[in-house]
Design a protein around this motif. Structure first.
Motif, mmCIF file in Angstrom:
data_model
loop_
_atom_site.group_PDB
_atom_site.id
_atom_site.type_symbol
_atom_site.label_atom_id
_atom_site.label_comp_id
_atom_site.label_asym_id
_atom_site.label_seq_id
_atom_site.Cartn_x
_atom_site.Cartn_y
_atom_site.Cartn_z
ATOM 1 N N TRP A 183 0.916 -1.180 0.139
ATOM 2 C CA TRP A 183 -0.062 0.000 -0.212
ATOM 3 C C TRP A 183 0.933 1.243 0.086
ATOM 4 O O TRP A 183 0.641 2.413 -0.900
ATOM 5 C CB TRP A 183 -0.920 -0.043 1.111
ATOM 6 C CG TRP A 183 -2.288 -0.534 0.934
ATOM 7 C CD1 TRP A 183 -3.118 -0.253 -0.198
ATOM 8 C CD2 TRP A 183 -3.325 -1.379 1.700
ATOM 9 N NE1 TRP A 183 -4.257 -1.028 -0.189
ATOM 10 C CE2 TRP A 183 -4.236 -1.603 1.210
ATOM 11 C CE3 TRP A 183 -2.809 -1.851 3.086
ATOM 12 C CZ2 TRP A 183 -5.106 -2.235 1.739
ATOM 13 C CZ3 TRP A 183 -3.844 -2.795 3.452
ATOM 14 C CH2 TRP A 183 -5.132 -2.960 2.924
ATOM 15 N N ILE A 184 1.915 0.991 0.857
ATOM 16 C CA ILE A 184 2.778 2.337 0.941
ATOM 17 C C ILE A 184 3.215 2.549 -0.387
ATOM 18 O O ILE A 184 3.592 3.632 -1.010
ATOM 19 C CB ILE A 184 3.943 2.115 2.221
ATOM 20 C CG1 ILE A 184 2.957 2.208 3.308
ATOM 21 C CG2 ILE A 184 4.826 3.203 1.930
ATOM 22 C CD1 ILE A 184 3.941 1.936 4.476
ATOM 23 N N GLU A 232 2.802 1.542 -3.373
ATOM 24 C CA GLU A 232 1.744 2.205 -4.429
ATOM 25 C C GLU A 232 1.135 3.718 -4.508
ATOM 26 O O GLU A 232 1.267 4.251 -5.207
ATOM 27 C CB GLU A 232 0.348 1.273 -4.198
ATOM 28 C CG GLU A 232 0.425 0.129 -4.887
ATOM 29 C CD GLU A 232 -0.038 0.275 -6.250
ATOM 30 O OE1 GLU A 232 -1.237 0.596 -6.603
ATOM 31 O OE2 GLU A 232 0.435 -0.282 -6.934
ATOM 32 N N ASP A 233 1.196 4.071 -2.996
ATOM 33 C CA ASP A 233 0.963 5.594 -2.577
ATOM 34 C C ASP A 233 2.072 6.225 -3.132
ATOM 35 O O ASP A 233 1.729 7.676 -3.584
ATOM 36 C CB ASP A 233 0.345 5.513 -1.340
ATOM 37 C CG ASP A 233 -0.539 6.808 -1.205
ATOM 38 O OD1 ASP A 233 -0.164 7.710 -0.448
ATOM 39 O OD2 ASP A 233 -1.767 6.546 -1.622
ATOM 40 N N LEU A 234 3.188 5.883 -2.699
ATOM 41 C CA LEU A 234 4.318 6.834 -2.776
ATOM 42 C C LEU A 234 4.246 7.083 -4.598
ATOM 43 O O LEU A 234 4.963 8.183 -4.955
ATOM 44 C CB LEU A 234 5.637 5.940 -2.535
ATOM 45 C CG LEU A 234 6.046 6.207 -1.343
ATOM 46 C CD1 LEU A 234 7.400 5.431 -0.870
ATOM 47 C CD2 LEU A 234 6.415 7.826 -0.940
ATOM 48 N N LEU A 243 1.995 7.850 -6.619
ATOM 49 C CA LEU A 243 1.065 8.757 -6.913
ATOM 50 C C LEU A 243 1.932 10.237 -6.543
ATOM 51 O O LEU A 243 1.786 10.987 -7.133
ATOM 52 C CB LEU A 243 -0.211 9.102 -5.826
ATOM 53 C CG LEU A 243 -1.174 7.987 -6.283
ATOM 54 C CD1 LEU A 243 -2.242 7.836 -5.349
ATOM 55 C CD2 LEU A 243 -1.597 8.158 -7.631
ATOM 56 N N HIS A 244 2.702 10.152 -5.476
ATOM 57 C CA HIS A 244 3.347 11.506 -5.107
ATOM 58 C C HIS A 244 4.531 11.760 -5.957
ATOM 59 O O HIS A 244 4.717 12.701 -6.147
ATOM 60 C CB HIS A 244 3.963 11.278 -3.559
ATOM 61 C CG HIS A 244 2.548 11.227 -2.579
ATOM 62 N ND1 HIS A 244 1.887 12.269 -2.391
ATOM 63 C CD2 HIS A 244 1.924 10.257 -2.281
ATOM 64 C CE1 HIS A 244 0.803 11.879 -1.600
ATOM 65 N NE2 HIS A 244 0.517 10.870 -1.357
#
Lengths: 298, 442, 318
Positions: free
Chosen positions: A111-112, A114-116, A118-119
């Motif tokens: 999850w982390i 994947e989210d990174l 986006l950033h």
């Protein structure tokens, strides 16, 4: 005939891609007994890093050999960087924990990661089509297949060969097999298992990233695209046998060909058939079709 | 002991209560709060969601400042300034429904505008009516929205998929195949996303082709890949194997670009005739690479097809958009702007009639069944009980404009609303199947 | 099995908790908050089921299967049978999920550890594959669910809230009685040493099978209630493997210590979600991932262990 050839090629291409990705997963499981959900994160990062590199190279019209350099380089960087950080600082502290907690930890990491993305890379899809566009299409059985996709199959074969050679013919390979068989005995034999774990995890990550990086030119790389791949590679690993390299090969072939056939003949089955096979294999032979023999320990 | 527990829980609850009361606010009459929802992440963001947001933003700011050309040149919405809250449409219908409820119940918005995906519109529609909150859909295309049930609080300023598909079929029959049709050419297939929009678009294309080209044969294997799949290797293989030459697609977001690129690599477009009902975004992003000879629609008089129209509103829109965002406005930019414009008209005329700040019911009454001026044409809110828009539909053929170095489109034909949409109160499917009685085509 | 249940502290606290939530939600708190309570209580049911399995050392990575079956059965019942009665809906959801759990339980009860997890995952993805492609079930768009009724009258949001509260109370009572019965004590026994349990004369497989069915029913009920609260179901939010992951995440976050823990954890989860979407919509996954890691490392007992520390009244595991 034309139909079967087309299905065969489609299936092989998809299987090659799954193989490279699942190889990392199965190795990690075989050596460390961990089902690494974060593998999807390696895959996604490999794809993204390769994509921006290729797009940059393509827009500035560099020599096309650079594309392939970018792909492999991205895979190596992602594997090294994230593999090291994750193994050294998180997984290493958890080897004695309940296996479910370890899997959940890798889930959180997924999850982390994947989210990174986006950033770091933004939210737009990336389409690094340059290498694929350059190699163009080749006519096989009356329709065009992408040449680049065919090189993916070649890559899979090369990777499989390297793996086999490494495991069976080199000293390191034998060390690895010993660790796979029994960790404690290996430690008592003087093998630095800690390092073996670290290196295995990194290589597994590199392979996952390579799968993502190499497939990027043929797809649309967008946030969340790894979610489908993760669970698909689970299916491959389960079907082939967790921890078995030939298992990963057979597993990916089965999944790839079945899926290609389904898309052409019975599209409604496409998603469901693979998991049905996964369930059947788990029921009939839970260790997988090619599982390494498991010694019974008291 | 139970009492102590209740006390503890009570303390926690009171703290939560105090924390929650803080953001509570009542809207002053000089501002209206409106949620604007489009895809801000994922494959639909670049080609659709972001241009949509920008189109809305441009027009909202202009109306707030009173700088938009007539007839929108008065300041504000019923005199109030519009405070837009832009929200991301991705994550699926269930998530969007949850967000919608939050918008209405927590953030106390006055209205909701937007929504691109037909799936989301189908999910939000009933909830908007349940919560009694004015919602203006700007883009989604499924005709099921009003044909399954009329809506009390939902308006849509975009014509539905029926017009797009029928327009495509008519264009192929009349313009593209003027007299030179061979049997192979008359077979058609499609690749559409497997959800409401894709399914409906293809369904009406098939029905339309039956009417306009009765000798045409539909393929037995149309492709329906998953929405946002992005990967079409097997589908392209299957379509290549299919003897049909005409390929219909309603692909819209990043899927369209991915499909085009993957197809180009494999020489797909040299052998097939592509009919795209909403591929405008791909034309710009692919630029020179976009093949010529693709039959292209933009779901109305928006985007690529009207880029060079010189009506005052359109000229202003294209120039201001280009100046602010560095690109041409696309179809979605127009669609979202249009929804904002309807809201302004509703607010203004309701305020005028009531002599003060209007209630939601008054605004809705002011929007129902009207005809209002859009950038290049007029939008008639004459279907769906006065809630659903119809307008003319245009199709053309892509051709890269070498002189300008820009994508271009030629052989544009416009079909009036009464040509491609059923009359009020008539269900689309039965209308088409019975030969489209009462249609008026130019 | 149900003798003297209302005198038990855990049950009294549980019922009290639900009452307080319902009262607050009705009279004091804004509507969006009671929405979150509704979602939290519903999801908490599924987490309760997972907790029962987890105590047996079985982690299901595919519980979204029953959650989704519950949700979709409500949607299908409405579309084809016109069912809108809330009571019927919940019963249909529970029965559908329970039946499926009964059938699959025969297979799953033979597996442990990673195989149990993987097989449950596989089954849930099979359902996902079917639903995502089934046009008559809305494919990835899903289906709408109209507001619920009781005896023909629409019960509205508050009616739904009370009903959910009622179901939660019933489940709490049931779970408590189950866990303190001999069948329930087998939970910890099995996770400790299965062979010994067999020697004592109990069938491990049968016990696991029953627990599995119970957790399936709970998850199905959760799905059905969630469907009624949200008004919309689709495969990506109800059946995809990441949904199972979220459920497992809430289970860990809540802790295994008490039958009330799942509900507290689930409600907490809903609130984090609302605030995360509003203030940092693109950091949502990072927040969940980070929280998961933090809990695994620093608070393995979950939120409940925090609660236990600040409240010396809790003595034993209930």
């Amino acid at each position: 005939m034309q139909f079967l050839t087309t299905v065969l090629f489609d299936g092989l291409i998809y299987a090659s891609y799954l193989f490279i990705v699942s190889l990392g997963l199965t190795i990690t499981f075989g050596v460390m007994k961990i089902l690494n959900v974060a593998h999807g994160g390696f895959f996604a990062w490999g794809a993204y890093l390769a994509s921006i590199s290729i797009i940059y190279l393509g827009d500035n019209e560099y020599n096309s050999y650079f594309y392939y350099f970018a792909i492999f380089f991205s895979a190596i960087i992602v594997g090294l960087f994230f593999g090291y950080i994750i193994e050294r600082f998180i997984l290493r502290k958890m080897y004695n924990e309940d296996i479910h907690l370890i899997v959940l930890a890798t889930f959180g990491l997924f999850w982390i990661l994947e989210d990174l993305i986006l950033h770091v890379f933004g939210v737009d899809p990336l389409m690094p089509y340059y290498p694929a566009m350059e190699l163009g299409g080749i006519e096989i059985a009356g329709i065009f297949q992408g040449v680049y996709s065919l090189t993916l199959a070649a890559l899979a074969i090369i990777v499989a060969f390297i793996c086999w050679y490494f495991l069976k013919k080199t000293k390191w390979g034998k060390l690895l097999q010993s660790v796979i068989f029994d960790r404690e005995v290996s430690v008592s034999m003087g093998i630095n298992v800690t390092n073996v774990y670290l290196i295995t995890f990194i290589i597994g990550g590199m392979l996952g990233a390579l799968g993502g990086a190499y497939i990027a030119p043929t797809i649309s790389v967008s946030p969340g695209f790894a979610i489908d791949v993760v669970v698909m590679s689970f299916a491959v690993v389960v079907i082939g046998g967790m921890g078995s390299v030939p298992g990963a090969l057979i597993g990916s072939l089965i999944v790839g060909l079945v899926r290609a056939f389904a898309v052409h003949q019975a599209p409604i089955l496409e998603l469901f058939i693979i998991y049905a096979i996964m369930a059947i294999v788990l029921i009939l032979k839970p260790e997988g079709l090619f599982a390494p023999p498991k010694p019974r320990k008291i | 002991m139970k009492l102590t527990y209740l006390k503890t829980i009570g303390k926690i609850a009171i703290t939560g209560l105090i924390a929650s009361v803080l953001p509570l606010s009542v809207n002053a009459k000089d501002t209206v709060k409106v949620g604007v929802v489009s895809f801000l992440t994922g494959p639909a963001a670049g080609p659709f969601g972001t241009p949509a947001k920008q189109g809305a933003e441009l027009v909202i700011d202009a109306i707030n400042a009173g700088t938009m050309p007539a007839p929108y040149n008065t300041k504000g919405f019923g005199g109030a300034q519009l405070d837009a809250i832009f929200s991301d449409e991705s994550g699926g219908g269930t998530k969007q429904v949850g967000l919608f409820r939050d918008f209405v119940q927590k953030q106390n918005v006055d209205a909701m505008i937007g929504y691109i995906s037909s799936g989301n519109c189908m999910a939000i529609g009933p909830v908007a009516d349940e919560l009694k909150k004015l919602t203006i859909f700007s883009t989604c295309g499924t005709e099921r929205l009003y044909e399954e049930k009329l809506r009390s609080h939902v308006f849509r300023t975009q014509g539905n998929a029926v017009g797009d598909s029928l327009g495509a079929a008519k264009y192929i029959a009349d313009e593209y195949f003027k007299g030179k049709v061979s049997t192979a050419d008359k077979m058609f297939t499609g690749i559409n996303q497997n959800y409401a929009w894709g399914q409906d678009s293809y369904k009406f294309f098939v029905l339309g082709m039956k009417q306009y080209m009765p000798s045409a044969v539909a393929s037995s294997k149309p492709q329906f890949p998953k929405l946002f799949s992005g990967q079409y290797g097997s589908e392209i293989s299957a379509l290549s194997l299919d003897p049909a030459k005409i390929v219909h697609t309603s692909f819209w977001n990043g899927d369209f670009e991915a499909f085009m690129l993957q197809g180009l690599v494999r020489g797909f477009f040299s052998k097939k005739i592509l009919v795209s009902s909403v591929g405008g975004s791909g034309v710009d992003s692919l630029g020179k690479k976009f093949p010529d000879g693709v039959i292209m629609g933009t779901r109305g008089n928006v985007g690529l097809i009207v880029r060079n129209d010189q009506t005052p509103l359109n000229k202003w829109f294209v120039e201001s958009y280009k100046k602010r965002y560095g690109a041409y406005p696309l179809g979605p930019s127009y669609q979202y702007a249009r929804a904002v414009m309807l809201y302004k008209i509703g607010m203004d005329s309701a305020a005028k009639k009531a002599g003060k700040f209007p209630t939601q019911d008054q605004v809705m009454a002011a929007m129902k069944g009207i005809t209002f001026e859009s950038f290049v044409d007029k939008i008639e809110m004459k279907r769906g009980g006065g809630h659903q828009a119809v307008h003319s539909i245009a199709y053309g053929v892509t051709k890269f404009n070498k002189a300008k170095g820009e994508p271009g489109i030629e052989k544009v034909i416009k079909y009036s609303a009464s040509c491609v949409y059923p009359p009020a109160g008539v269900k689309s499917q039965s209308w088409v199947e019975s030969g489209m009685p009462g249609r008026k085509c130019n | 099995m149900f003798k003297g249940v209302f005198k038990e502290q855990a049950v009294q606290v549980g019922i009290g908790f639900v009452f307080v939530i319902v009262l607050l939600g009705t009279f004091v708190l804004p509507e969006w908050m009671s929405n979150n309570f509704m979602y939290g209580l519903s999801r908490g049911l599924a987490v309760l089921g997972l907790m029962i399995l987890w105590r047996t050392n079985l982690v299901s990575f595919g519980h979204a299967l029953y959650y989704g079956v519950g949700a979709y059965s409500v949607a299908i019942a409405q579309k084809y049978l016109g069912v809108t009665d809330i009571f019927l809906r919940v019963v249909i959801a529970i029965i559908a999920a329970g039946l499926l759990g009964y059938v699959l339980g025969f297979i799953l009860r033979k597996y442990r550890e990673i195989f149990f997890a993987m097989l449950s995952l596989a089954f849930s993805m099979v359902l996902y594959g079917l639903l995502a492609k089934a046009e008559f079930l809305g494919s990835t768009d899903g289906m709408s669910i109209s507001p619920s009724t009781l005896f023909g009258l629409e019960i509205g949001r508050f009616g739904l809230f009370y009903f959910i509260g009622l179901i939660v109370i019933i489940s709490l009572i049931f779970a408590h009685c189950y866990l303190r019965s001999s069948l329930g004590h087998l939970t910890t026994a099995i996770s400790d040493n299965e062979i010994r349990v067999e020697y004592l004369g109990y069938s491990v497989q049968k016990a696991i099978h029953i627990k599995y069915i119970i957790s399936a029913c709970l998850a199905g009920g959760a799905g059905g209630l969630m469907a009624a609260s949200l008004g919309q179901v689709d495969p990506d939010s109800m059946v995809l493997w990441s949904v199972s992951g979220e459920l497992v995440f809430v289970t860990i976050m809540a802790g295994l210590g008490n039958i009330l823990a799942p509900f507290i954890g689930a409600i907490f989860f809903e609130f984090i979600r609302t605030y995360a979407y509003e203030f940092a919509p693109q950091a949502w996954q990072m927040i969940i991932g980070g929280t998961l890691l933090a809990i695994i490392f620093f608070l393995p007992g979950g939120l409940w262990s925090l609660f236990e520390k600040i409240n010396p009244f809790k003595k034993e595991k209930k």
